[in-house]
Design a protein around this motif. Structure first.
Motif, PDB file in Angstrom:
ATOM      1  N   ILE A  15     -11.666  25.143  -3.267  1.00 16.45           N
ATOM      2  CA  ILE A  15     -12.315  23.839  -3.358  1.00 16.45           C
ATOM      3  C   ILE A  15     -12.583  23.270  -1.967  1.00 16.45           C
ATOM      4  O   ILE A  15     -13.675  22.767  -1.684  1.00 16.45           O
ATOM      5  N   SER A  41     -22.214  28.081  -5.906  1.00 20.48           N
ATOM      6  CA  SER A  41     -20.906  27.484  -6.196  1.00 20.48           C
ATOM      7  C   SER A  41     -20.473  27.783  -7.629  1.00 20.48           C
ATOM      8  O   SER A  41     -19.300  28.090  -7.876  1.00 20.48           O
ATOM      9  N   ILE A  64     -15.661  22.359 -12.120  1.00 20.37           N
ATOM     10  CA  ILE A  64     -14.918  21.848 -10.958  1.00 20.37           C
ATOM     11  C   ILE A  64     -15.670  22.184  -9.680  1.00 20.37           C
ATOM     12  O   ILE A  64     -15.842  21.340  -8.796  1.00 20.37           O
ATOM     13  N   ASN A  65     -16.135  23.410  -9.567  1.00 16.90           N
ATOM     14  CA  ASN A  65     -16.868  23.813  -8.366  1.00 16.90           C
ATOM     15  C   ASN A  65     -18.162  23.029  -8.201  1.00 16.90           C
ATOM     16  O   ASN A  65     -18.512  22.641  -7.090  1.00 16.90           O
ATOM     17  N   VAL A  68     -17.290  19.434  -7.120  1.00 18.52           N
ATOM     18  CA  VAL A  68     -16.792  19.430  -5.747  1.00 18.52           C
ATOM     19  C   VAL A  68     -17.911  19.727  -4.754  1.00 18.52           C
ATOM     20  O   VAL A  68     -17.895  19.229  -3.632  1.00 18.52           O
ATOM     21  N   THR A  69     -18.900  20.501  -5.133  1.00 17.37           N
ATOM     22  CA  THR A  69     -19.998  20.826  -4.245  1.00 17.37           C
ATOM     23  C   THR A  69     -21.018  19.695  -4.170  1.00 17.37           C
ATOM     24  O   THR A  69     -21.626  19.478  -3.124  1.00 17.37           O
TER      25      THR A  69
END
Length: 99
Positions: A15, A41, A64-65, A68-69
């Motif tokens: 992350i 991502s 999640i990725n 977060v990106t």
């Protein structure tokens, strides 16, 4: 949930690296498409779920990725917008002071 983060500490490292790389790419190459960064991502999240052998939660890792990106991409886009507006205001003030 806390045990999960102790067991899979590499999730937190992934992350952090995704946030760092997406921010740097957006800052250094503002014309580069954010969609490509988001697709990469998401693929990293899918590959991560395969590597730790939890394919059932691949949607969780992909989401999640992506979240977060998106955060550093939006922050860098906003930074570039503010920089552009500051330069426009500076040019506007130079025109006023010369008159």
């Amino acid at each position: 949930m806390g045990f999960y983060f102790l067991l899979y500490w590499h999730l937190l490292i992934m992350i952090m690296l995704l946030m760092l790389f997406s921010g740097v790419i957006t800052l250094l190459y503002p014309q580069f498409s954010s969609t490509i960064v988001l697709i990469v991502s998401g693929l990293i999240g899918f590959v991560y779920s395969i590597l730790i052998e939890i394919k059932d939660s691949s949607f969780l890792f992909i989401s999640i990725n992506l979240i977060v990106t998106v955060i550093p991409i939006l922050l860098m886009r906003y930074l570039l917008f503010l920089k552009r507006k500051a330069e426009e205001m500076e040019r506007g003030f130079e025109g006023v002071s010369k008159e």
